[in-house]
Design an enzyme around this catalytic site. Structure first.
Site, PDB file in Angstrom:
ATOM      1  N   ALA A   1      40.943   5.403  45.837  1.00 40.23           N
ATOM      2  CA  ALA A   1      41.047   6.856  45.666  1.00 40.23           C
ATOM      3  C   ALA A   1      42.316   7.389  46.311  1.00 40.23           C
ATOM      4  O   ALA A   1      42.542   7.177  47.505  1.00 40.23           O
ATOM      5  CB  ALA A   1      39.830   7.538  46.280  1.00 40.23           C
TER       6      ALA A   1
ATOM      7  N   SER B   1      38.301   4.040  40.099  1.00 42.43           N
ATOM      8  CA  SER B   1      38.536   4.140  41.540  1.00 42.43           C
ATOM      9  C   SER B   1      37.232   4.280  42.302  1.00 42.43           C
ATOM     10  O   SER B   1      36.250   4.828  41.789  1.00 42.43           O
ATOM     11  CB  SER B   1      39.411   5.358  41.863  1.00 42.43           C
ATOM     12  N   CYS B   2      37.260   3.765  43.501  1.00 44.14           N
ATOM     13  CA  CYS B   2      36.274   4.137  44.515  1.00 44.14           C
ATOM     14  C   CYS B   2      37.066   4.250  45.815  1.00 44.14           C
ATOM     15  O   CYS B   2      38.274   4.486  45.778  1.00 44.14           O
ATOM     16  CB  CYS B   2      35.133   3.131  44.593  1.00 44.14           C
ATOM     17  N   LYS B   3      36.440   4.071  46.931  1.00 41.51           N
ATOM     18  CA  LYS B   3      37.153   4.236  48.201  1.00 41.51           C
ATOM     19  C   LYS B   3      38.323   3.258  48.321  1.00 41.51           C
ATOM     20  O   LYS B   3      39.421   3.632  48.705  1.00 41.51           O
ATOM     21  CB  LYS B   3      36.177   4.046  49.355  1.00 41.51           C
TER      22      LYS B   3
ATOM     23  N   THR C   1      34.202  -0.411  42.371  1.00 47.68           N
ATOM     24  CA  THR C   1      35.113  -0.527  41.233  1.00 47.68           C
ATOM     25  C   THR C   1      34.892  -1.834  40.489  1.00 47.68           C
ATOM     26  O   THR C   1      34.899  -1.872  39.250  1.00 47.68           O
ATOM     27  CB  THR C   1      36.570  -0.426  41.717  1.00 47.68           C
TER      28      THR C   1
END
Length: 925
Positions: free
Chosen positions: A326, A842-844, A850
């Site tokens: 992200a 996206s993720c963190k 993801t």
């Protein structure tokens, strides 16, 4: 979706031996037990020159089967390219548990590549030698497998009684020779990791599937270029502030404070850029470094992933996706939220800041307009000067076509210039700047000094009461001064001149807190920029006169004297008559630029002054987030452009409408991930300020194919160079430099245990608002696309659902109150692919959640577009998650082959986002 081809933009390098090997075992015996072994094979390469072993790959585990068919393939890494002398060692193990940590050795076999190539049907059957040297462990069968060749396989030979979470159909590779044979990707993509699988279709045929994951050099090159542009822009801003001239003590102190703040940002950015310049060889930032200050401008874990599918009687298909953490200010943290919340709060508080600092409050629209005017002037002023010189050159050459062409372009750009400056903001800013200069005394101050502090937003310098500012009068040159007893009074209704003693001053009126001072002739600015238009009209009239005179002379002169007239005509006459007018035009343009630049700089000074210190901190945060988002966007655009160069419909869509860029986010709306999502929302929205321009590379050298960034914060252009031969195949509009727009959209659905808390006890309004807003953007894009481009240009899919129908379904899901409604993500992703868009997930950290999303999307595409057998869906999904590119991504980031989940977390996940048993556990992410 798009289709593969053998199109090479540059001559490929000398071919290397490309091998894909599949592996199977027969009659395996588990040591000291009657049970069937859980088999896996480790593949190693023996360097024939250095004679040392290099572990190369490992198959998946096939449970409880003495005759496992791995259908395993491997290619050779670049550092160990295959040759007939290359030795390959296969070691077979019995994995007693789910993972590979506790396994017992069964047997080993070694062969040379040359032996395999000489063997009948390019297949070898080798005995497995156990640790005691006795060949009783079983046999291993090694075959050469060619991509694109669909041989029949005995389906019964594949262990159909394997538990559904296991899939024995992975073909392991860590490099892709085919990809390396395309040199165009060299300067942008590197370090490929490949995995190849073979899955059964509904009609019992076989498809070959290849995953390929690569790093992107733009992870570092784009942020470094952007930092240089930030530094250059802020240094230019400091210089502009210096050039405002002498200001009253109050404004001068504010200017010094703002310049000090800019100096701090410049120094910080220079230090970060210097640190980045020291880094060589790296092309991605691992997730464990996401909070490292020196790397905060670099996107987290940016990778491209491509799935290539080869099916019987179908054209090869490619599916691309970009994965990135992200875009957010992880180093600065999220204690007070992210950009969206911070900016909203800041705009509310800025009005009180303006009162405290005795500044004028300018709205974000005013500030943006000031930046736009500055940007447009810096672009148009040198262009007008250049075109004016071209006009004089054509006049000197007595070239009528040249003069017409130069005059047309000069007129267009000058009219655009005048239109830009015909704005009330410029006029009112000049008023405010005039009031901030030393010696300024208002009419109110002269008669009632006590009232001087009542005008919000200004501090007036005390001075000689008889002093009168220099002003321009209607019908006179702005350089002329007003007599001592004359004051120009401007108000909302109009303008009039009153002399001292002829009555009191008219009341001062305010509008949007921007002052209108009585001593300043507001019409002066109107005359200044109107002079530019008048000068242009004079130039046009002179050109018309010269051409008419020239034509009339040629018509009246008898034929016998025509040659003498032409010979005696002085080509310099036209230039001599045009030169004074053109010179005056350039002088007027420079005068306008000087005044408007100071006015807009003063607007930005007040914006900066009432922003101290919060505004500067927010600008730095926004710079960081935008840098990460821009690097990801550039990576995705280049990947999509390279893949679509032979698709005429795609290229037409590119220059007529632009591309939709769809970001899928899996962040929760709870705790610090709310701040990440708020950062991400602003960063992706800011990508609307970016356009792409396709250019012709200076040479065909790979170093000249690196994308370049230019511009300033309010507008950036990324130039993507292509080799000359490829550039010539583009549509004329793109070859002429027409910019390509992008339409970024963001859809978010949290899926973890924190989202469960948010949905039950917290607030998910941020997610709902983001999805609704971006659905409207996507819908508007489709409407624009359908009006300008035939929908037949879009890619064909097996799924026949109409895009309009998909949009309606997405709209319904966006407004539906449903927990963890991941259908929003699935439908948005499908629409993006149907629209030729660029897909991001996206993720963190783009590592765990993801990975679950990417593998699910890939298997869904195989099911919907390539008829993947329902019996193979879960097995294919687990196979990709257990042994595919995404577990390699985890290894690259944290040096551990475990997804960072625990059992409790996974209970909150939707079932299709849960990894197979044995692939997750405690890990530092």
């Amino acid at each position: 979706m798009f289709f593969s081809s053998s199109f090479h933009w540059l001559p490929p390098p000398a071919p290397t031996l490309s091998l894909l090997l599949s592996v199977a075992c027969n009659d395996l015996v588990a040591a000291g037990s009657d049970r069937k072994p859980n088999a896996l094979v480790q593949v190693a390469v023996i360097d024939p020159h250095k004679q040392h072993l290099v572990t190369h790959a490992c198959t998946e585990i096939v449970e409880a089967n003495k005759d496992p068919l791995f259908l395993t393939g491997m290619t050779f890494p670049p550092e160990h390219s295959a040759s007939p002398e290359t030795l390959v060692k296969l070691s077979v193990y019995d994995a007693k548990e789910k993972g590979q940590e506790s396994s017992s050795f069964l047997g080993t076999a070694t062969f040379s590549v040359g032996d395999l190539l000489r063997a009948k049907d390019e297949q070898l059957t080798l005995g497995l030698r156990s640790s005691d040297g006795v060949c009783t462990a079983g046999t291993v069968v090694v075959s050469r497998l060619k991509m694109g060749e669909m041989e029949e396989v005995d389906v019964d030979h594949i262990a159909t009684d394997i538990p559904p979470q296991k899939c024995p159909l992975v073909c392991e590779t860590v490099s892709c020779v085919d990809k390396e044979n395309n040199p165009l990707t060299g300067p942008v993509f590197k370090n490929p990791v490949c995995k190849v699988y073979r899955f059964q279709t509904v009609d019992s045929k076989w498809m070959l599937v290849r995953e390929q994951m690569e790093e992107c050099t733009l992870s570092f090159s784009i942020p470094k270029q952007l930092l240089s542009l930030y530094i250059q822009e802020d240094m230019s801003r400091v210089q502009d502030l210096r050039q405002l001239g002498e200001l009253s003590p109050h404004w001068d102190n504010l200017r010094k404070e703002v310049m000090t703040r800019y100096g701090g940002i410049i120094t910080s950015y220079q230090e970060i850029l210097a640190e980045l310049e020291k880094i060589t060889g790296r092309s991605f930032k691992p997730s464990c470094c996401k909070a490292q200050k020196s790397l905060e401008f670099i996107p987290i874990n940016l990778h491209t992933q491509r799935m290539m599918v080869t099916c019987p009687r179908k054209t090869d298909a490619l599916y691309d996706i970009v994965t990135v953490g992200a875009p957010a200010a992880h180093f600065q943290g999220f204690k007070c939220g992210g950009l969206q919340r911070l900016l909203s709060r800041y705009e509310v508080e800025k009005k009180s800041f303006s009162t405290a600092y005795q500044c004028i409050y300018y709205s974000p629209e005013h500030t943006a307009k000031a930046q736009e005017v500055l940007s447009t002037m810096s672009l148009l002023q040198p262009l007008i000067t250049s075109l004016a010189d071209q006009l004089l050159q054509a006049a000197q050459e007595h070239s009528s076509p040249g003069i017409k062409d130069a005059l047309k372009h000069l007129s267009d750009k000058t009219e655009q210039f005048v239109h830009t400056l015909k704005d009330e903001l410029v006029k009112s800013a000049l008023l405010a700047l005039h009031a901030a200069q030393p010696g300024y005394v208002s009419k109110n101050q002269k008669e009632t000094p006590a009232q001087s502090g009542q005008h919000q937003g200004h501090s007036h310098q005390r001075g000689d009461k008889n002093q009168s500012p220099v002003q321009g009068l209607p019908g006179h040159s702005p350089a002329l001064s007003v007599t001592e007893g004359t004051v120009v009074c401007n108000n909302v209704e109009g303008s009039q001149t009153t002399t001292k003693g002829e009555g009191g001053p008219l009341p001062l009126k305010h509008q949007d807190s921007i002052p209108h001072h009585k001593e300043y002739d507001e019409e002066e600015w109107d005359r200044v920029w109107a002079n530019v238009a008048k000068c242009l009209n004079c130039v046009i009239a002179m050109v018309d006169k010269l051409q008419e005179d020239d034509n009339s002379k040629q018509e009246k002169v008898p034929e016998q004297q025509l040659a003498d007239v032409i010979t005696s005509h002085n080509p310099g006459d036209w230039k001599e008559q045009l030169c004074p007018l053109v010179t005056r035009l350039k002088e007027c343009v420079m005068e306008v630029v000087e005044k408007a630049k100071k006015a807009m700089t003063f607007v930005l000074l007040q914006e900066a002054a009432c922003s101290i210190p919060q505004g500067f901190l927010l600008q730095q945060r926004r710079d960081v987030v935008f840098s990460q988002a821009l690097a990801a966007l550039a990576c995705g655009f280049v990947m999509r452009l390279y893949a679509g160069m032979q698709d005429e419909g795609f290229l037409r869509q590119l220059h007529l409408v632009g591309l939709v860029v769809q970001f899928e986010s899996l962040l929760s709306t709870y705790s610090e991930e709310i701040g990440m999502l708020e950062d991400m929302e602003v960063g992706i929205s800011d990508l609307q300020r970016v356009v792409f321009k396709i250019t012709e590379a200076k040479t065909d050298d790979l170093s000249d194919l690196q994308p370049l960034v230019c511009g300033r914060r309010d507008h950036f252009t990324i130039e993507v160079p292509l080799p000359r031969l490829v550039f010539q195949t583009l549509p004329e509009e793109m070859k002429e430099g027409k910019p390509v727009r992008v339409f970024p959209v963001l859809f978010n659905v949290g899926i973890n245990e924190q989202q469960t808390i948010a949905e039950r006890f917290g607030d998910i309004s941020l997610q709902e608002r983001i999805n609704q807003k971006n659905f409207e953007i996507l819908e508007a894009y489709y409407k624009s696309l359908s009006e300008k481009v035939s929908l037949e240009c879009l890619p064909c899919f097996q799924t026949q659902t109409d895009i309009k129908e998909l949009l309606e379904t997405l709209g319904q899901n966006v407004v539906t109150k449903k927990r963890k409604n991941v259908e929003i993500l699935w439908i948005a992703g499908t629409i993006c692919r149907r629209l030729n868009g660029i897909r991001f997930t996206s993720c963190k950290s783009a590592k765990d959640r993801t990975s679950m999303s990417v593998t699910l999307e890939q298997c869904a595409l195989l099911r919907d577009e390539h008829q993947l057998s329902k019996d193979f869906f879960i097995r294919a999904l687990d196979c990709m998650r257990r042994e595919g590119c995404r577990i390699e991504n985890v290894q690259k980031n944290i040096k551990c082959r475990k997804y960072a989940f625990n059992m409790l977390q996974l209970m909150a996940f939707p079932k299709c986002y849960r990894p197979p048993e044995g692939t997750y556990g405690k890990a530092d992410s």
